[in-house]
Design a protein around this motif. Sequence first.
Motif, PDB file in Angstrom:
ATOM      1  N   LEU A 469       0.843  -1.191   0.000  1.00  0.00           N
ATOM      2  CA  LEU A 469       0.000   0.000   0.000  1.00  0.00           C
ATOM      3  C   LEU A 469       0.880   1.243   0.000  1.00  0.00           C
ATOM      4  CD1 LEU A 469      -2.791  -0.982   2.568  1.00  0.00           C
ATOM      5  CD2 LEU A 469      -3.010  -0.823   0.080  1.00  0.00           C
ATOM      6  N   GLN A 470       0.402   2.317  -0.628  1.00  0.00           N
ATOM      7  CA  GLN A 470       1.202   3.524  -0.769  1.00  0.00           C
ATOM      8  C   GLN A 470       0.370   4.758  -0.440  1.00  0.00           C
ATOM      9  OE1 GLN A 470       2.888   3.707  -4.702  1.00  0.00           O
ATOM     10  NE2 GLN A 470       3.657   1.589  -4.629  1.00  0.00           N
ATOM     11  N   PRO A 471       1.050   5.858  -0.064  1.00  0.00           N
ATOM     12  CA  PRO A 471       0.324   7.115   0.152  1.00  0.00           C
ATOM     13  C   PRO A 471      -0.460   7.501  -1.097  1.00  0.00           C
ATOM     14  CG  PRO A 471       2.541   7.287   1.031  1.00  0.00           C
ATOM     15  CD  PRO A 471       2.491   5.996   0.264  1.00  0.00           C
ATOM     16  N   GLY A 472      -1.657   8.008  -0.883  1.00  0.00           N
ATOM     17  CA  GLY A 472      -2.516   8.386  -1.995  1.00  0.00           C
ATOM     18  C   GLY A 472      -3.573   7.365  -2.321  1.00  0.00           C
ATOM     19  N   HIS A 473      -3.377   6.109  -1.924  1.00  0.00           N
ATOM     20  CA  HIS A 473      -4.408   5.092  -2.141  1.00  0.00           C
ATOM     21  C   HIS A 473      -5.641   5.419  -1.290  1.00  0.00           C
ATOM     22  CE1 HIS A 473      -1.327   1.817  -3.547  1.00  0.00           C
ATOM     23  NE2 HIS A 473      -1.407   2.845  -4.367  1.00  0.00           N
ATOM     24  N   LEU A 474      -6.816   5.106  -1.819  1.00  0.00           N
ATOM     25  CA  LEU A 474      -8.077   5.397  -1.136  1.00  0.00           C
ATOM     26  C   LEU A 474      -8.637   4.128  -0.514  1.00  0.00           C
ATOM     27  CD1 LEU A 474     -10.260   7.610  -0.580  1.00  0.00           C
ATOM     28  CD2 LEU A 474     -11.457   6.729  -2.608  1.00  0.00           C
ATOM     29  N   VAL A 475      -8.882   4.145   0.817  1.00  0.00           N
ATOM     30  CA  VAL A 475      -9.504   3.021   1.527  1.00  0.00           C
ATOM     31  C   VAL A 475     -11.002   3.289   1.592  1.00  0.00           C
ATOM     32  CG1 VAL A 475      -9.627   1.756   3.697  1.00  0.00           C
ATOM     33  CG2 VAL A 475      -7.418   2.604   2.864  1.00  0.00           C
ATOM     34  N   THR A 476     -11.792   2.420   0.959  1.00  0.00           N
ATOM     35  CA  THR A 476     -13.244   2.636   0.857  1.00  0.00           C
ATOM     36  C   THR A 476     -14.056   1.831   1.866  1.00  0.00           C
ATOM     37  OG1 THR A 476     -13.399   0.909  -0.835  1.00  0.00           O
ATOM     38  CG2 THR A 476     -13.071   3.187  -1.583  1.00  0.00           C
ATOM     39  N   VAL A 508      -7.211   2.408  -6.339  1.00  0.00           N
ATOM     40  CA  VAL A 508      -5.907   2.929  -6.757  1.00  0.00           C
ATOM     41  C   VAL A 508      -6.058   3.582  -8.128  1.00  0.00           C
ATOM     42  CG1 VAL A 508      -3.512   2.360  -7.326  1.00  0.00           C
ATOM     43  CG2 VAL A 508      -4.692   1.148  -5.465  1.00  0.00           C
ATOM     44  N   LEU A 509      -5.549   4.805  -8.271  1.00  0.00           N
ATOM     45  CA  LEU A 509      -5.516   5.507  -9.554  1.00  0.00           C
ATOM     46  C   LEU A 509      -4.068   5.569 -10.047  1.00  0.00           C
ATOM     47  CD1 LEU A 509      -7.953   8.498  -8.891  1.00  0.00           C
ATOM     48  CD2 LEU A 509      -8.422   6.393 -10.148  1.00  0.00           C
ATOM     49  N   GLU A 510      -3.821   5.033 -11.233  1.00  0.00           N
ATOM     50  CA  GLU A 510      -2.472   5.046 -11.814  1.00  0.00           C
ATOM     51  C   GLU A 510      -2.509   5.696 -13.185  1.00  0.00           C
ATOM     52  OE1 GLU A 510      -0.639   1.258 -11.915  1.00  0.00           O
ATOM     53  OE2 GLU A 510      -0.448   1.100  -9.739  1.00  0.00           O
ATOM     54  N   ARG A 511      -1.483   6.525 -13.424  1.00  0.00           N
ATOM     55  CA  ARG A 511      -1.421   7.249 -14.688  1.00  0.00           C
ATOM     56  C   ARG A 511      -0.784   6.383 -15.756  1.00  0.00           C
ATOM     57  NH1 ARG A 511      -0.177  13.623 -15.208  1.00  0.00           N
ATOM     58  NH2 ARG A 511      -0.532  13.823 -17.458  1.00  0.00           N
ATOM     59  N   PHE A 514      -1.365   9.789 -20.945  1.00  0.00           N
ATOM     60  CA  PHE A 514      -2.120  10.985 -20.598  1.00  0.00           C
ATOM     61  C   PHE A 514      -3.424  10.653 -19.875  1.00  0.00           C
ATOM     62  CE2 PHE A 514       0.473  12.216 -24.245  1.00  0.00           C
ATOM     63  CZ  PHE A 514       1.078  13.364 -23.746  1.00  0.00           C
ATOM     64  N   ALA A 515      -3.648   9.391 -19.592  1.00  0.00           N
ATOM     65  CA  ALA A 515      -4.907   8.963 -18.958  1.00  0.00           C
ATOM     66  C   ALA A 515      -4.632   8.366 -17.582  1.00  0.00           C
ATOM     67  CB  ALA A 515      -5.625   7.949 -19.849  1.00  0.00           C
ATOM     68  N   TRP A 516      -5.696   8.259 -16.814  1.00  0.00           N
ATOM     69  CA  TRP A 516      -5.626   7.630 -15.495  1.00  0.00           C
ATOM     70  C   TRP A 516      -6.445   6.344 -15.527  1.00  0.00           C
ATOM     71  CZ3 TRP A 516      -2.752   9.346 -11.388  1.00  0.00           C
ATOM     72  CH2 TRP A 516      -2.196  10.623 -11.500  1.00  0.00           C
ATOM     73  N   ARG A 517      -5.878   5.299 -14.964  1.00  0.00           N
ATOM     74  CA  ARG A 517      -6.589   4.018 -14.878  1.00  0.00           C
ATOM     75  C   ARG A 517      -6.962   3.746 -13.423  1.00  0.00           C
ATOM     76  NH1 ARG A 517      -4.205  -1.009 -18.020  1.00  0.00           N
ATOM     77  NH2 ARG A 517      -4.970   0.336 -19.711  1.00  0.00           N
ATOM     78  N   ARG A 518      -8.203   3.321 -13.205  1.00  0.00           N
ATOM     79  CA  ARG A 518      -8.724   3.076 -11.849  1.00  0.00           C
ATOM     80  C   ARG A 518      -8.794   1.576 -11.569  1.00  0.00           C
ATOM     81  NH1 ARG A 518     -13.648   2.077  -9.270  1.00  0.00           N
ATOM     82  NH2 ARG A 518     -14.041   3.278  -7.358  1.00  0.00           N
ATOM     83  N   TYR A 519      -8.207   1.186 -10.441  1.00  0.00           N
ATOM     84  CA  TYR A 519      -8.251  -0.200  -9.988  1.00  0.00           C
ATOM     85  C   TYR A 519      -8.960  -0.255  -8.629  1.00  0.00           C
ATOM     86  CZ  TYR A 519      -4.458  -0.678 -13.403  1.00  0.00           C
ATOM     87  OH  TYR A 519      -3.692  -0.642 -14.535  1.00  0.00           O
TER      88      TYR A 519
END
Length: 528
Positions: A469-476, A508-511, A514-519
């Motif tokens: 896990l890394q800073p910036g990840h969202l815990v839902t 998790v949002l990863e670039r 030029f786009a962002w992919r959501r996992y």
Amino acid sequence: MDFGTALLDVKRQYAGRASQDIISRRVLRSALRSPASLSTPSGLTLRSSSPPAIYMNIPSAAVVSAHAQDMRADFFRPSAAALSLAAVLALALAVSVRAVEPDAAPGAPLDIRRDATVAAVERVMPSVVNIASRTWVSAETPYERRLREFYGYRKEPEARYSRGSGVVISEDGYVLTNVHVVQGADDVWVKFNDDAEEIQAERIALNEDKDIALLKLKPKTPHKFRAVKFAKDDDLLLGETVIALGNPFNLGGSVSKGILSSKSRRAPEPGATGERLDIADWLQTDAAINPGNSGGPLVNLRGELIGLNVAVLRPDIGAQGIGFAIPIKRVNQALAETLTGESIGRFWFGARLKPGLRPLTVQSVQPGSPAANAGLRAEDAILGVDGRPPGSVIDFNRALAAAGDSHEMKLSVRRGGETRGLALQLVDERAFFTSDLIRRRLGLTLRPAQGGFQIESVDRNGPAAAAKLQPGHLVTSIDGQRTDDLVAVAKLVHSKARGGEVELGVVVLERVGFAWRRYAGDVTLKTR
């Protein structure tokens, strides 16, 4: 000739030839002592699973209660062995009927309709209530709003009514039902099935996550109510007969019967009622559950509460006979959390009481909690609070809330036949259940964010770092529960033993260019 007619004829002939074919008392006593092996006068041994006989003084009318028809056919002449066998079978049948009629006096006429289902309904029905709620709604059209703004016209609020069911759980008038039956209601009334008088009720506590509400009846005159008996938390048999009681379509006391189809059915997505209910596991039954049954009891054949009717899978999607109930284990958890759980209001108590028991008995104690520091242990019986009897679980809850964290309470408890005095002082949970506690146990720091909690930092070599896990990840979510309350997250983490697993729902949002992919998925951490 059917068997029933033949058996009646056997009784008639047996009565006329008692001097020749009567079964000896020794044979009867042998049959009663050894139900697995019955012997007739001719030496025939029968394997039988019938229970031991309860009554010896069953009159002949109890063996066969109807009159035999006058049959004159000469070809039917039963032997002494046949008569003996028929008498033993009739005696076993009479005893089995008597076994489900515990309140009947020995020698009283039997009613074969009074089986285990009828007996359970008679025990539970006096505890079942019909619930009516009224909500005043002020609804205006744009035209009516302009009339009010410019001319002072005011439209009278409209009353909206809701119907449901409930069950009494204590003699002093506490009632369980579903939150969606009484949520937002301005007035609540209940009515028993054998009484035309409506009784006003007060909402005491709502547990929206588990859809369980607690009401308190306010009769005009003092009254002692009939309370349902709780089943043990996990005392469930797949396929056992269950009974649903309630007020479907406002028809009054109604009973339906089915089996327990599943002991841990997860609610479909979306929920069976069209809304998401945060209940991990429901009971499933094919007993008919209809609108208005919500909040009513689901009981076993012992008349014990095993669940609260909550929903039914919609017939318009092809479902037939798929109803759901909140299991008694979660009902107990909701009562304990709402009334005498680890927290009372915003104060940490750290112990749970067993609902429905007198005297109040401790069910569990959290390590390191104020209850543990005071010396409370599981199975302790609480006899007094500051020199006064604790009363009901509600009264005890109110006493704790009134004391808060500024008053040290004196508890009197009984443990193993010995009475002890303990000193208890609650703690403000906001000062204990903090982000720092989460960091110590999981190795990460959380801060509130839209949609959950964002990870601010991750400890090196901690459980979160091991899971990458890394800073910036969202815990839902935490263990499948969505919450935006940091105190609630810290309490859940604190409840885990060392090495216990915590499941985090993570986005998790990863670039990518030029786009962002959501996992999105789940990550399991082990507490330290």
